[in-house]
Design an enzyme around this catalytic site. Structure first.
Site, PDB file in Angstrom:
ATOM      1  N   HIS A 280       0.810  -1.204   0.000  1.00 52.94           N
ATOM      2  CA  HIS A 280       0.000   0.000   0.000  1.00 52.94           C
ATOM      3  C   HIS A 280       0.852   1.266   0.000  1.00 52.94           C
ATOM      4  O   HIS A 280       0.391   2.320  -0.412  1.00 52.94           O
ATOM      5  CB  HIS A 280      -0.865  -0.055   1.258  1.00 52.94           C
ATOM      6  CG  HIS A 280      -2.225   0.434   1.081  1.00 52.94           C
ATOM      7  ND1 HIS A 280      -2.864   1.168   2.050  1.00 52.94           N
ATOM      8  CD2 HIS A 280      -3.079   0.324   0.065  1.00 52.94           C
ATOM      9  CE1 HIS A 280      -4.045   1.485   1.632  1.00 52.94           C
ATOM     10  NE2 HIS A 280      -4.198   0.998   0.435  1.00 52.94           N
TER      11      HIS A 280
ATOM     12  N   LYS B  60       3.026   4.390  -0.554  1.00 52.32           N
ATOM     13  CA  LYS B  60       3.138   5.305  -1.703  1.00 52.32           C
ATOM     14  C   LYS B  60       4.230   6.315  -1.387  1.00 52.32           C
ATOM     15  O   LYS B  60       4.067   7.174  -0.510  1.00 52.32           O
ATOM     16  CB  LYS B  60       1.793   5.958  -1.979  1.00 52.32           C
ATOM     17  CG  LYS B  60       0.750   4.902  -2.377  1.00 52.32           C
ATOM     18  CD  LYS B  60      -0.653   5.413  -2.431  1.00 52.32           C
ATOM     19  CE  LYS B  60      -1.585   4.354  -2.994  1.00 52.32           C
ATOM     20  NZ  LYS B  60      -1.762   3.194  -2.093  1.00 52.32           N
TER      21      LYS B  60
ATOM     22  N   HIS C 254      -9.084  10.234  -0.814  1.00 50.35           N
ATOM     23  CA  HIS C 254      -8.296   9.007  -0.874  1.00 50.35           C
ATOM     24  C   HIS C 254      -7.116   9.147   0.092  1.00 50.35           C
ATOM     25  O   HIS C 254      -6.361   8.214   0.319  1.00 50.35           O
ATOM     26  CB  HIS C 254      -7.805   8.733  -2.304  1.00 50.35           C
ATOM     27  CG  HIS C 254      -7.235   7.358  -2.481  1.00 50.35           C
ATOM     28  ND1 HIS C 254      -5.873   7.128  -2.563  1.00 50.35           N
ATOM     29  CD2 HIS C 254      -7.839   6.167  -2.573  1.00 50.35           C
ATOM     30  CE1 HIS C 254      -5.665   5.822  -2.716  1.00 50.35           C
ATOM     31  NE2 HIS C 254      -6.832   5.223  -2.705  1.00 50.35           N
TER      32      HIS C 254
ATOM     33  N   LYS D 251      -5.451   9.539   3.824  1.00 49.07           N
ATOM     34  CA  LYS D 251      -5.744   8.955   5.126  1.00 49.07           C
ATOM     35  C   LYS D 251      -5.008   9.796   6.164  1.00 49.07           C
ATOM     36  O   LYS D 251      -3.796  10.004   6.046  1.00 49.07           O
ATOM     37  CB  LYS D 251      -5.262   7.516   5.236  1.00 49.07           C
ATOM     38  CG  LYS D 251      -5.959   6.572   4.268  1.00 49.07           C
ATOM     39  CD  LYS D 251      -5.206   6.470   2.955  1.00 49.07           C
ATOM     40  CE  LYS D 251      -5.843   5.399   2.091  1.00 49.07           C
ATOM     41  NZ  LYS D 251      -5.837   5.726   0.651  1.00 49.07           N
TER      42      LYS D 251
HETATM   43  C1  LIG Z   1      -7.140  -3.898  -1.710  1.00 45.77           C
HETATM   44  N1  LIG Z   1      -6.397  -2.788  -2.235  1.00 45.77           N
HETATM   45  C2  LIG Z   1      -6.573  -1.469  -1.797  1.00 45.77           C
HETATM   46  C3  LIG Z   1      -7.492  -1.134  -0.803  1.00 45.77           C
HETATM   47  C4  LIG Z   1      -7.616   0.204  -0.408  1.00 45.77           C
HETATM   48  C5  LIG Z   1      -6.819   1.196  -0.990  1.00 45.77           C
HETATM   49  C6  LIG Z   1      -6.926   2.626  -0.537  1.00 45.77           C
HETATM   50  O1  LIG Z   1      -5.897   3.339  -0.566  1.00 45.77           O
HETATM   51  O2  LIG Z   1      -8.018   3.024  -0.113  1.00 45.77           O
HETATM   52  C7  LIG Z   1      -5.904   0.840  -1.975  1.00 45.77           C
HETATM   53  C8  LIG Z   1      -5.065   1.872  -2.630  1.00 45.77           C
HETATM   54  O3  LIG Z   1      -5.636   2.763  -3.282  1.00 45.77           O
HETATM   55  O4  LIG Z   1      -3.821   1.806  -2.494  1.00 45.77           O
HETATM   56  C9  LIG Z   1      -5.761  -0.481  -2.379  1.00 45.77           C
END
Ligand SMILES: CNc1ccc(C(=O)O)c(C(=O)O)c1
Length: 449
Positions: free
Chosen positions: A117, A119, A342, A344
């Site tokens: 996840h 970034k 998007h 958090k």
């Molecule tokens: C199962 N895969 C994901 C679930 C949630 C998210 C989020 O950031 O809300 C992301 C993403 O966008 O990296 C991937």
């Protein structure tokens, strides 16, 4: 003013926090100037001569990514760090195959249901190394009409003197995080981080690495790292004065949190967020900001925004108790109430006026045990499934006792405070059910079946 700020001027104006939201197509110019940055502006030639870069992320559109780099930098070596989750990596290999300058680095996902996840960007210039930690996938829709968070480090100069660590231990923590990938393609970047001076960094690193962390490793990642950092740098002296100070969690997805609030949310997770020993009398209020169906329906993207809010009905049905904690996505002061979140973030205010903050965290981590970890084996191990990374702002590191939300240097909060509760008719957005009663801002319905 309709003054157009350059990326350099935006960075100067963002001091000392260097915390941005992504620019949004469709809002007034001024709200894309103050504390707002686009992907192209992050990569602008104005920052210096790029040597090579690395992009850690979950979703990639290689053509889109290359187009964001200035043309003179498009052929520089680019390392793509992605989650090795068996299935859709084929598309990444196909996308990258025409570009010899692109190298792929799989991040091991040995625990089921984990995701990469994290970034993050490593940008190596001739003048030094820049770290960018953010919340956007490397696809066009994540940078167009959403609210995303970005922290941009100073360019850390090549080492020549002795001072190299930051007062927040950021360098050591970043090295410890990257080492855990055990990937040969990251060796160059570990060496590069070691060779640069991080003494001007004023944020703490809060990362998650998949694993069953025990003993001395327990406080290195996930919510126990947050607990440890808050305890060390905010200290218990605030215990009495702030024990009822409200805590806010804001995110774009939610995992399975258990049958009641006490299963994980208000016991384990809230104990870390409040950082005070659990003996503190009244438990602080926890307010959760997650978009309602109406927030999504009326957003700039309409129901399509909900594609990036993957809260599923299977989990939602098991935790109806969660709705009482929910507050709407509302960001009028940044003109982003319709720019679906998007980003958090997690924060603690000093009181229910929300005029001052005790701390602020921007991270890739959603509200889930997979991201933050769950204590197991009688609290002797912290089990984390996913890679996550975020930065924590603590007033002490900015020579302040608290962050002001309004008086300069005001902390640029992404949404309106105090949070606004769901109305009695509001429902949390769930991605895999149909919404066919009211059309969205584009006149469309949502029917995932
Ligand atoms: C199962 N895969 C994901 C679930 C949630 C998210 C989020 O950031 O809300 C992301 C993403 O966008 O990296 C991937």
């Amino acid at each position: 003013t309709n003054k157009h700020l350059s990326p350099i001027e935006k960075l100067e104006q963002s001091e000392p926090f260097r915390f941005f939201l992504t620019t949004v197509h469709g809002i007034s110019h001024i709200h894309n100037q103050s504390n707002a940055m686009s992907f192209k502006e992050i990569l602008s030639t104005q920052h210096g001569q790029l040597v090579r870069s690395a992009q850690f992320n979950y979703m990639f559109d290689i053509e889109f990514i290359l187009e964001q780099y200035p043309s003179e930098f498009r052929l520089k070596p680019l390392l793509i760090v992605y989650g090795d989750s068996r299935h859709d990596n084929h598309s990444l290999k196909l996308q990258s195959s025409p570009y010899p300058q692109i190298e792929l680095c799989p991040a091991r996902l040995d625990i089921p249901y984990g995701t990469h996840h994290t970034k993050m960007m490593f940008l190596l210039y001739e003048t030094g190394l820049r770290i960018v930690i953010h919340t956007a996938n490397l696809i066009e829709q994540d940078w167009k009409q959403k609210t995303q968070g970005i922290w941009i480090s100073p360019i850390c100069p090549k080492l020549n003197g002795t001072t190299e660590e930051s007062k927040t231990n950021f360098k050591k923590d970043l090295i410890q995080y990257v080492e855990r990938y055990r990937a040969k393609q990251l060796q160059f970047w570990l060496k590069t981080i070691t060779e640069h001076d991080f003494s001007n960094i004023n944020v703490h690193l809060i990362g998650s690495i998949p694993g069953r962390h025990t003993g001395p490793d327990m406080n290195k990642f996930g919510h126990l790292k947050l607990r440890q950092t808050l305890k060390t740098y905010i200290g218990l002296e605030n215990d009495a004065q702030y024990s009822s100070a409200p805590i806010v969690g804001q995110f774009s997805s939610i995992g399975s949190l258990g049958a009641t609030a006490n299963s994980w949310l208000t016991k384990e997770f809230l104990t870390s967020l409040k950082q005070l020993n659990s003996s503190a009398l009244e438990s602080p209020e926890l307010k959760l900001i997650y978009p309602s169906v109406e927030n999504v329906r009326t957003s700039l993207e309409g129901y399509m925004a909900g594609g990036s809010l993957p809260y599923n009905i299977q989990n939602a049905m098991k935790q109806g108790w969660l709705v009482n904690f929910f507050h709407q996505w509302k960001a009028d002061h940044r003109q982003r109430s319709r720019a679906s979140p998007h980003i958090k973030t997690y924060l603690r205010a000093t009181n229910d006026q929300y005029k001052q903050l005790l701390w602020f965290l921007v991270t890739s981590a959603n509200l889930s045990k997979a991201a933050w970890g769950v204590l197991e084996k009688n609290n002797t191990q912290l089990m984390i499934r996913s890679y996550e990374i975020g930065v924590l702002f603590i007033p002490k590191q900015f020579s302040q006792s608290v962050f002001s939300v309004s008086d300069s240097p005001a902390f640029p909060i992404p949404y309106d405070l105090p949070p606004v509760k769901y109305q009695s008719t509001d429902k949390p957005w769930v991605v895999d059910i149909a919404y066919k009663n009211q059309p969205d801002s584009h006149g469309n319905m949502w029917d995932p079946s």
